[in-house]
Motif scaffolding. Structure first.
Motif, PDB file in Angstrom:
ATOM      1  N   ALA A 146      35.843  11.984  44.014  1.00  0.00           N
ATOM      2  CA  ALA A 146      36.517  12.665  42.903  1.00  0.00           C
ATOM      3  C   ALA A 146      35.814  12.364  41.589  1.00  0.00           C
ATOM      4  O   ALA A 146      35.639  13.254  40.749  1.00  0.00           O
ATOM      5  CB  ALA A 146      37.986  12.248  42.834  1.00  0.00           C
ATOM      6  N   LEU A 147      35.398  11.116  41.413  1.00  0.00           N
ATOM      7  CA  LEU A 147      34.675  10.742  40.197  1.00  0.00           C
ATOM      8  C   LEU A 147      33.360  11.497  40.094  1.00  0.00           C
ATOM      9  O   LEU A 147      32.999  12.001  39.029  1.00  0.00           O
ATOM     10  CB  LEU A 147      34.419   9.235  40.176  1.00  0.00           C
ATOM     11  CG  LEU A 147      33.610   8.711  38.988  1.00  0.00           C
ATOM     12  CD1 LEU A 147      34.355   8.960  37.679  1.00  0.00           C
ATOM     13  CD2 LEU A 147      33.316   7.231  39.156  1.00  0.00           C
ATOM     14  N   LYS A 204      31.439  18.128  36.639  1.00  0.00           N
ATOM     15  CA  LYS A 204      32.114  19.137  35.812  1.00  0.00           C
ATOM     16  C   LYS A 204      32.114  18.788  34.328  1.00  0.00           C
ATOM     17  O   LYS A 204      32.575  19.580  33.510  1.00  0.00           O
ATOM     18  CB  LYS A 204      33.547  19.331  36.303  1.00  0.00           C
ATOM     19  CG  LYS A 204      33.607  19.947  37.668  1.00  0.00           C
ATOM     20  CD  LYS A 204      35.016  20.129  38.148  1.00  0.00           C
ATOM     21  CE  LYS A 204      34.996  20.722  39.546  1.00  0.00           C
ATOM     22  NZ  LYS A 204      36.299  21.016  40.054  1.00  0.00           N
ATOM     23  N   LEU A 205      31.619  17.621  33.979  1.00  0.00           N
ATOM     24  CA  LEU A 205      31.626  17.199  32.577  1.00  0.00           C
ATOM     25  C   LEU A 205      30.937  18.176  31.634  1.00  0.00           C
ATOM     26  O   LEU A 205      31.458  18.424  30.540  1.00  0.00           O
ATOM     27  CB  LEU A 205      31.038  15.796  32.428  1.00  0.00           C
ATOM     28  CG  LEU A 205      32.012  14.660  32.720  1.00  0.00           C
ATOM     29  CD1 LEU A 205      31.306  13.312  32.578  1.00  0.00           C
ATOM     30  CD2 LEU A 205      33.229  14.706  31.850  1.00  0.00           C
ATOM     31  N   PRO A 206      29.795  18.770  31.997  1.00  0.00           N
ATOM     32  CA  PRO A 206      29.199  19.738  31.063  1.00  0.00           C
ATOM     33  C   PRO A 206      30.132  20.913  30.753  1.00  0.00           C
ATOM     34  O   PRO A 206      30.262  21.317  29.598  1.00  0.00           O
ATOM     35  CB  PRO A 206      27.935  20.210  31.794  1.00  0.00           C
ATOM     36  CG  PRO A 206      27.591  19.093  32.710  1.00  0.00           C
ATOM     37  CD  PRO A 206      28.898  18.509  33.138  1.00  0.00           C
ATOM     38  N   THR A 207      30.814  21.405  31.780  1.00  0.00           N
ATOM     39  CA  THR A 207      31.760  22.513  31.564  1.00  0.00           C
ATOM     40  C   THR A 207      32.937  22.053  30.708  1.00  0.00           C
ATOM     41  O   THR A 207      33.359  22.759  29.791  1.00  0.00           O
ATOM     42  CB  THR A 207      32.274  23.040  32.921  1.00  0.00           C
ATOM     43  OG1 THR A 207      31.151  23.390  33.726  1.00  0.00           O
ATOM     44  CG2 THR A 207      33.170  24.243  32.733  1.00  0.00           C
ATOM     45  N   ILE A 208      33.449  20.862  31.015  1.00  0.00           N
ATOM     46  CA  ILE A 208      34.570  20.323  30.238  1.00  0.00           C
ATOM     47  C   ILE A 208      34.144  20.113  28.796  1.00  0.00           C
ATOM     48  O   ILE A 208      34.901  20.422  27.865  1.00  0.00           O
ATOM     49  CB  ILE A 208      35.081  19.008  30.870  1.00  0.00           C
ATOM     50  CG1 ILE A 208      35.702  19.298  32.238  1.00  0.00           C
ATOM     51  CG2 ILE A 208      36.080  18.316  29.958  1.00  0.00           C
ATOM     52  CD1 ILE A 208      36.028  18.050  33.040  1.00  0.00           C
ATOM     53  N   SER A 240      41.409  -2.739  42.824  1.00  0.00           N
ATOM     54  CA  SER A 240      41.452  -1.495  42.059  1.00  0.00           C
ATOM     55  C   SER A 240      41.588  -0.257  42.940  1.00  0.00           C
ATOM     56  O   SER A 240      41.680   0.850  42.447  1.00  0.00           O
ATOM     57  CB  SER A 240      40.197  -1.373  41.186  1.00  0.00           C
ATOM     58  OG  SER A 240      39.067  -1.222  42.016  1.00  0.00           O
ATOM     59  N   ARG A 241      41.582  -0.448  44.252  1.00  0.00           N
ATOM     60  CA  ARG A 241      41.768   0.659  45.204  1.00  0.00           C
ATOM     61  C   ARG A 241      40.728   1.752  45.030  1.00  0.00           C
ATOM     62  O   ARG A 241      41.041   2.928  45.107  1.00  0.00           O
ATOM     63  CB  ARG A 241      43.171   1.233  45.092  1.00  0.00           C
ATOM     64  CG  ARG A 241      44.255   0.253  45.416  1.00  0.00           C
ATOM     65  CD  ARG A 241      45.587   0.908  45.341  1.00  0.00           C
ATOM     66  NE  ARG A 241      46.614  -0.109  45.428  1.00  0.00           N
ATOM     67  CZ  ARG A 241      47.875   0.146  45.674  1.00  0.00           C
ATOM     68  NH1 ARG A 241      48.280   1.370  45.831  1.00  0.00           N
ATOM     69  NH2 ARG A 241      48.743  -0.815  45.760  1.00  0.00           N
ATOM     70  N   VAL A 242      39.541   1.373  44.738  1.00  0.00           N
ATOM     71  CA  VAL A 242      38.454   2.334  44.652  1.00  0.00           C
ATOM     72  C   VAL A 242      38.003   2.600  46.081  1.00  0.00           C
ATOM     73  O   VAL A 242      37.449   1.729  46.735  1.00  0.00           O
ATOM     74  CB  VAL A 242      37.282   1.809  43.786  1.00  0.00           C
ATOM     75  CG1 VAL A 242      36.128   2.778  43.806  1.00  0.00           C
ATOM     76  CG2 VAL A 242      37.751   1.555  42.375  1.00  0.00           C
TER      77      VAL A 242
END
Length: 184
Positions: free
Chosen positions: A80-81, A87-91, A71-73
């Motif tokens: 980045a994840l 940033k999820l709360p802002t999104i 999966s090239r993680v």
């Protein structure tokens, strides 16, 4: 005897605490939720057992390792994840705002009175008024053109050339021709 006295004092304190209404309510709530708590604990126990069995199963673990390798993680992807998760709360706030705006627009579009108000407001905008004036001007010219039945002679054209507006447009035409000629 002193040990019993201390034990007795602890029991009195405990009974006194249990008689307080908020403690009584909390205990009653916990007692009512005991079946749910038990189910949750059993579910956690089952998940723990399943996880332990999966980690002990060499075939499953090898397949998981191969998948992760394919999966090239890498470290950059994980960073980045993590940044994205931060940033999820802002999104989420932005998505909620977009949902509110979309809902508002939906209500406005379905409200006849609001739509009439918008149409009226748009019709009153200056550039819309100017477009209407230009359209009316060209319609008037078109109507006038159709009503002229006389033949246009060279003398009529010479008479027009004395008009200041015609002179102005002829100068623009001459300047345009000069610029085009200079570019060649």
């Amino acid at each position: 005897m002193p040990h019993t006295a201390i034990h007795s004092d602890d029991n009195k304190d405990l009974l006194h605490e249990l008689k307080q209404p908020e403690i009584h309510q909390a205990l009653t709530g916990i007692i009512h939720r005991l079946p749910e708590i038990e189910r949750t604990l059993q579910s956690l126990e089952q998940m723990t057992q399943f996880s332990m069995h999966v980690t002990k199963d060499q075939t499953t673990m090898k397949a998981l390792e191969e998948r992760l390798q394919l999966s090239r993680v890498d470290e950059e992807s994980l960073e980045a994840l993590i940044a994205l998760l931060a940033k999820l709360p802002t999104i989420l706030e932005m998505v909620e705002q977009i949902e509110k705006i979309a809902l508002f627009i939906k209500h406005v579009v379905h409200d006849e009175q609001s739509m009439e108000q918008i149409k009226t407001s748009i019709a009153e905008l200056p550039f819309v008024q100017q477009q209407k004036e230009v359209k009316d001007f060209f319609e008037a010219v078109q109507t006038r053109h159709k009503s002229i039945e006389q033949h246009i002679s060279i003398f009529t054209i010479i008479k027009w050339m004395k008009e200041p507006h015609v002179q102005k447009y002829l100068k623009y035409m001459q300047a345009t021709l000069d610029v085009l000629k200079a570019k060649k």
